[in-house]
Design a protein around this motif. Sequence first.
Motif, PDB file in Angstrom:
ATOM      1  N   SER A   1       0.336  -1.329   0.164  1.00 22.47           N
ATOM      2  CA  SER A   1       0.379   0.080  -0.208  1.00 22.47           C
ATOM      3  C   SER A   1       0.854   0.608  -0.055  1.00 22.47           C
ATOM      4  O   SER A   1       1.964   1.366   0.576  1.00 22.47           O
ATOM      5  CB  SER A   1      -1.044   0.104   1.545  1.00 22.47           C
ATOM      6  N   GLN A   2       0.508   2.093  -0.946  1.00 24.24           N
ATOM      7  CA  GLN A   2       1.186   3.585  -1.333  1.00 24.24           C
ATOM      8  C   GLN A   2       0.441   4.719  -0.216  1.00 24.24           C
ATOM      9  O   GLN A   2       0.778   5.670  -0.070  1.00 24.24           O
ATOM     10  CB  GLN A   2       1.398   3.647  -2.305  1.00 24.24           C
ATOM     11  N   GLY A   3      -0.533   3.946   0.489  1.00 31.91           N
ATOM     12  CA  GLY A   3      -1.191   4.822   1.053  1.00 31.91           C
ATOM     13  C   GLY A   3      -0.802   4.946   2.698  1.00 31.91           C
ATOM     14  O   GLY A   3      -1.865   5.702   3.423  1.00 31.91           O
ATOM     15  N   ASP A   4       0.173   3.881   3.272  1.00 31.29           N
ATOM     16  CA  ASP A   4       0.442   4.666   4.859  1.00 31.29           C
ATOM     17  C   ASP A   4       1.877   4.029   4.773  1.00 31.29           C
ATOM     18  O   ASP A   4       3.216   4.267   3.435  1.00 31.29           O
ATOM     19  CB  ASP A   4      -0.245   3.018   5.295  1.00 31.29           C
ATOM     20  N   VAL A   5       3.196   5.332   5.311  1.00 30.82           N
ATOM     21  CA  VAL A   5       3.668   5.123   5.711  1.00 30.82           C
ATOM     22  C   VAL A   5       4.385   4.044   5.454  1.00 30.82           C
ATOM     23  O   VAL A   5       5.504   3.802   4.744  1.00 30.82           O
ATOM     24  CB  VAL A   5       4.408   6.373   6.879  1.00 30.82           C
ATOM     25  N   LEU A   6       4.364   3.471   6.451  1.00 30.14           N
ATOM     26  CA  LEU A   6       4.290   1.986   6.927  1.00 30.14           C
ATOM     27  C   LEU A   6       5.250   1.141   5.064  1.00 30.14           C
ATOM     28  O   LEU A   6       6.244   0.951   4.776  1.00 30.14           O
ATOM     29  CB  LEU A   6       4.312   0.700   7.560  1.00 30.14           C
ATOM     30  N   GLY A   7       4.230   1.149   4.715  1.00 31.61           N
ATOM     31  CA  GLY A   7       3.698   0.089   3.098  1.00 31.61           C
ATOM     32  C   GLY A   7       5.024   0.793   2.021  1.00 31.61           C
ATOM     33  O   GLY A   7       5.615  -0.245   1.384  1.00 31.61           O
ATOM     34  N   ARG A   8       4.667   2.261   2.160  1.00 30.93           N
ATOM     35  CA  ARG A   8       5.634   3.041   1.531  1.00 30.93           C
ATOM     36  C   ARG A   8       7.405   2.967   1.627  1.00 30.93           C
ATOM     37  O   ARG A   8       8.257   2.397   0.824  1.00 30.93           O
ATOM     38  CB  ARG A   8       5.708   4.493   1.605  1.00 30.93           C
ATOM     39  N   TRP A   9       7.396   2.435   3.308  1.00 28.98           N
ATOM     40  CA  TRP A   9       8.612   2.348   3.686  1.00 28.98           C
ATOM     41  C   TRP A   9       9.348   1.010   3.185  1.00 28.98           C
ATOM     42  O   TRP A   9      10.264   0.660   2.208  1.00 28.98           O
ATOM     43  CB  TRP A   9       9.374   2.626   4.910  1.00 28.98           C
ATOM     44  N   MET A  10       8.113  -0.199   3.339  1.00 28.68           N
ATOM     45  CA  MET A  10       8.515  -1.320   2.659  1.00 28.68           C
ATOM     46  C   MET A  10       9.395  -1.639   1.690  1.00 28.68           C
ATOM     47  O   MET A  10       9.890  -1.951   1.250  1.00 28.68           O
ATOM     48  CB  MET A  10       7.673  -2.273   4.090  1.00 28.68           C
ATOM     49  N   ALA A  11       8.042  -1.204   0.481  1.00 32.56           N
ATOM     50  CA  ALA A  11       8.843  -0.962  -0.657  1.00 32.56           C
ATOM     51  C   ALA A  11       9.749  -0.438  -1.126  1.00 32.56           C
ATOM     52  O   ALA A  11      10.218  -0.554  -1.750  1.00 32.56           O
ATOM     53  CB  ALA A  11       6.969  -0.506  -1.949  1.00 32.56           C
ATOM     54  N   HIS A  12       9.761   0.542  -0.288  1.00 35.81           N
ATOM     55  CA  HIS A  12      10.849   1.467  -1.723  1.00 35.81           C
ATOM     56  C   HIS A  12      12.371   0.636  -0.174  1.00 35.81           C
ATOM     57  O   HIS A  12      13.364   0.396  -1.366  1.00 35.81           O
ATOM     58  CB  HIS A  12      11.479   2.914  -0.140  1.00 35.81           C
ATOM     59  N   HIS A  13      12.675   0.133   0.826  1.00 40.53           N
ATOM     60  CA  HIS A  13      13.406  -0.524   1.697  1.00 40.53           C
ATOM     61  C   HIS A  13      13.331  -2.064   0.553  1.00 40.53           C
ATOM     62  O   HIS A  13      15.026  -2.296   0.668  1.00 40.53           O
ATOM     63  CB  HIS A  13      13.042  -1.038   2.892  1.00 40.53           C
TER      64      HIS A  13
END
Length: 236
Positions: free
Chosen positions: A24-36
């Motif tokens: 999910s790109q709608g929450d901070v954790l989802g964006r961080w995990m995707a980037h990581h």
Amino acid sequence: MTPEDARSFERTLELGKEIADNLSQGDVLGRWMAHHIGDLIIQAENAVGAEADGVRREAATAILALWDHRMALSSSAQPLGAFEPVFRALERLSEPQDPWSFYRMFPPGHEPKECDMVGAPLLRVALSLEETVRGVAGEIVTLAAQEAVDKEAKWLKLSEHLEADEERAARDALVQLARTLSTYTDGDDGDPTAGVGLPRLIAALQRAESQLADARRALEDGLPAMPLESESDGLA
């Protein structure tokens, strides 16, 4: 890295890419995990020299850890999430199939016995309906399991090289369900998915409709005769 390890690593990277794309790109954790995960995959694909194995191992370990904890992801990004409710339903339907056990209307050990139903024939109607409804529910859940296999085909393909084979678990559960519901089906101990379909569900529903009609007639036969409308008007 052996050729077999290399193939497994490449497939793990493909799995990681798909997970990252679905986070999910709608929450901070989802964006961080995707980037990581994306960053680790890029490093692993570009790694050369003595450090390459360590970088690849780190990426693969992170991807597999995320896969193992996939149920903690948001529902929209949850790989194989469609199997969870099906497995719960299969577990419920695979419990011991004793009389009166489906709806559990009576405390354990106090279920009506055959002699009780002789004096209260409607209890036999209720038991027959319970058994039929159990069969209908089983047919519907079997179809739901096959739908889950179809819906999760992408993830099943991407994860088939891992130890946890969800497709095999689903098919094993279907075999177990088919055996448990052998009273209601014409299948054998083979692959139940070959015979699963709407015709069998429709047949089960037709049996339920017939038994409901029998139950209604039994109830109507036990009701006192109702006066005709003209007789009621005359009494008034």
